[in-house]
Structure formats: C-alpha cells, structure tokens
Scaffold this motif. Sequence first.
Motif, PDB file in Angstrom:
ATOM      1  N   UNK A   1      -4.109   2.724  -9.995  1.00  0.00           N
ATOM      2  CA  UNK A   1      -3.039   2.780 -10.992  1.00  0.00           C
ATOM      3  C   UNK A   1      -1.840   3.616 -10.555  1.00  0.00           C
ATOM      4  N   UNK A   2      -1.913   4.209  -9.377  1.00  0.00           N
ATOM      5  CA  UNK A   2      -0.789   5.002  -8.889  1.00  0.00           C
ATOM      6  C   UNK A   2       0.450   4.139  -8.703  1.00  0.00           C
ATOM      7  N   UNK A   3       1.596   4.695  -9.019  1.00  0.00           N
ATOM      8  CA  UNK A   3       2.862   4.013  -8.737  1.00  0.00           C
ATOM      9  C   UNK A   3       3.215   4.175  -7.266  1.00  0.00           C
TER      10      UNK A   3
ATOM     11  N   UNK B   1       2.818   9.752   9.276  1.00  0.00           N
ATOM     12  CA  UNK B   1       3.137   8.604  10.114  1.00  0.00           C
ATOM     13  C   UNK B   1       3.529   7.381   9.296  1.00  0.00           C
ATOM     14  N   UNK B   2       3.327   7.450   7.994  1.00  0.00           N
ATOM     15  CA  UNK B   2       3.657   6.315   7.109  1.00  0.00           C
ATOM     16  C   UNK B   2       4.906   6.589   6.269  1.00  0.00           C
ATOM     17  N   UNK B   3       5.555   7.700   6.499  1.00  0.00           N
ATOM     18  CA  UNK B   3       6.686   8.115   5.664  1.00  0.00           C
ATOM     19  C   UNK B   3       7.826   7.091   5.661  1.00  0.00           C
ATOM     20  N   UNK B   4       8.075   6.448   6.775  1.00  0.00           N
ATOM     21  CA  UNK B   4       9.206   5.530   6.891  1.00  0.00           C
ATOM     22  C   UNK B   4       8.886   4.104   6.442  1.00  0.00           C
ATOM     23  N   UNK B   5       7.643   3.849   6.088  1.00  0.00           N
ATOM     24  CA  UNK B   5       7.250   2.507   5.646  1.00  0.00           C
ATOM     25  C   UNK B   5       7.877   2.186   4.291  1.00  0.00           C
ATOM     26  N   UNK B   6       8.122   0.899   4.059  1.00  0.00           N
ATOM     27  CA  UNK B   6       8.613   0.455   2.753  1.00  0.00           C
ATOM     28  C   UNK B   6       7.540   0.768   1.712  1.00  0.00           C
ATOM     29  N   UNK B   7       7.957   0.987   0.491  1.00  0.00           N
ATOM     30  CA  UNK B   7       7.039   1.374  -0.580  1.00  0.00           C
ATOM     31  C   UNK B   7       5.849   0.422  -0.697  1.00  0.00           C
ATOM     32  N   UNK B   8       6.115  -0.885  -0.579  1.00  0.00           N
ATOM     33  CA  UNK B   8       5.041  -1.863  -0.737  1.00  0.00           C
ATOM     34  C   UNK B   8       4.125  -1.946   0.494  1.00  0.00           C
ATOM     35  N   UNK B   9       4.450  -1.258   1.572  1.00  0.00           N
ATOM     36  CA  UNK B   9       3.643  -1.271   2.800  1.00  0.00           C
ATOM     37  C   UNK B   9       2.854   0.035   2.984  1.00  0.00           C
ATOM     38  N   UNK B  10       3.079   1.008   2.104  1.00  0.00           N
ATOM     39  CA  UNK B  10       2.452   2.317   2.279  1.00  0.00           C
ATOM     40  C   UNK B  10       0.939   2.286   2.098  1.00  0.00           C
ATOM     41  N   UNK B  11       0.431   1.439   1.208  1.00  0.00           N
ATOM     42  CA  UNK B  11      -1.016   1.341   1.028  1.00  0.00           C
ATOM     43  C   UNK B  11      -1.667   0.795   2.299  1.00  0.00           C
TER      44      UNK B  11
ATOM     45  N   UNK C   1      -0.034  11.338  -4.183  1.00  0.00           N
ATOM     46  CA  UNK C   1       0.372  10.168  -4.936  1.00  0.00           C
ATOM     47  C   UNK C   1       1.190  10.560  -6.156  1.00  0.00           C
ATOM     48  N   UNK C   2       1.835   9.559  -6.747  1.00  0.00           N
ATOM     49  CA  UNK C   2       2.642   9.808  -7.955  1.00  0.00           C
ATOM     50  C   UNK C   2       2.285   8.805  -9.033  1.00  0.00           C
ATOM     51  N   UNK C   3       2.307   9.304 -10.257  1.00  0.00           N
ATOM     52  CA  UNK C   3       2.088   8.479 -11.438  1.00  0.00           C
ATOM     53  C   UNK C   3       3.158   8.845 -12.458  1.00  0.00           C
ATOM     54  N   UNK C   4       3.932   7.841 -12.856  1.00  0.00           N
ATOM     55  CA  UNK C   4       5.036   8.033 -13.801  1.00  0.00           C
ATOM     56  C   UNK C   4       5.980   9.152 -13.355  1.00  0.00           C
ATOM     57  N   UNK C   5       6.239   9.166 -12.039  1.00  0.00           N
ATOM     58  CA  UNK C   5       7.202  10.113 -11.483  1.00  0.00           C
ATOM     59  C   UNK C   5       6.658  11.500 -11.215  1.00  0.00           C
TER      60      UNK C   5
END
Length: 152
Positions: free
Chosen positions: A40-42, A49-59, A132-136
């Motif tokens: 459920x994390x946003x 090493x994953x910092x520069x990945x697009x948000x949808x590619x971070x998982x 991780x972040x949930x609702x900011x």
Amino acid sequence: MIKKMLFVLALILKANISWSQEITVTKEEVIKEEIVPFPVLEDVPVFPGCEEEARNKKLTCFQEKLSEHISKNFNYPKEARKKKIQGRVSVIFVINAEGKIEIISTKVPEGCELLETEAIRIISLLPKMEPGKFRGETVSTKYLQPIIFNLK
C-alpha cells in the motif's frame, strides 16, 4: 559454484512477485498500525543505487538490488552442507522510518536452524535505505524475503 548461485538467484527472483491488487487504507489505520504494509506504500523504500530510477521502476530496482545483495553475501553454512540440510527460510524484516533494517521474525522448517542463522546474517547486512512513504509521510514498512538453500 556459479551455477549454484545463479540457481539460487533465479529462485529468489521467482519468489519476489509484485502484488497488483488495489488496497484501500485510511491514514488513521496506518497510524494505528505503525508499520505500513509494503503493497500500500505510495513510494517504496529506495535501495542504494535506485535513487535515479523513475518512480514506477523503483520496486523492480529494489527487488533486483535485494536479490543481488543476497547472492553477493550468500554463504552456505559448511555444517549444513556437510549434513545436507536444505530448505527455505523466510525472513520478515522492517525498513524503519529512518531507513534502517530491523529483523522481526523468521519462518524456518524444523532442523534448519543453521540456515536461519545465515539468512538473518544476510538480511542484517542490508544497507540503510530511503524509507517508504505513505500519504506523503515517511513510514516503516514490513517486507518478507524468502531465501532458498538448495544443494543441487
């Protein structure tokens, strides 16, 4: 040796299946729980090493880096190898709001305590991450990682 490691890595990757369910959780439920379920994390925790990945590619990056970490640090216990002990150890850990790893529990077949010790050692070596972040808001999240010990 390389074949064994590739086999273990393939099994680990196969075990890490992303969830594609829609789950609705209210902020009040999250505050009561204190640990937000990973699905459920946003924003998922960010592995170094994953910092520069697009948000949808971070998982995907998270899962790949976690598998690489396990492969790199994997040492089949000599005594377990000698006794031909095999099995699957599931380690449940938390990536806390500071990004540090906290091991909660393990699930291990009876007689596989030597494997459990190695699985805990591997997960304990995980680097600090962006939480991780949930609702900011930065939150702690729980993650289950199976580690398969196979002597093939």
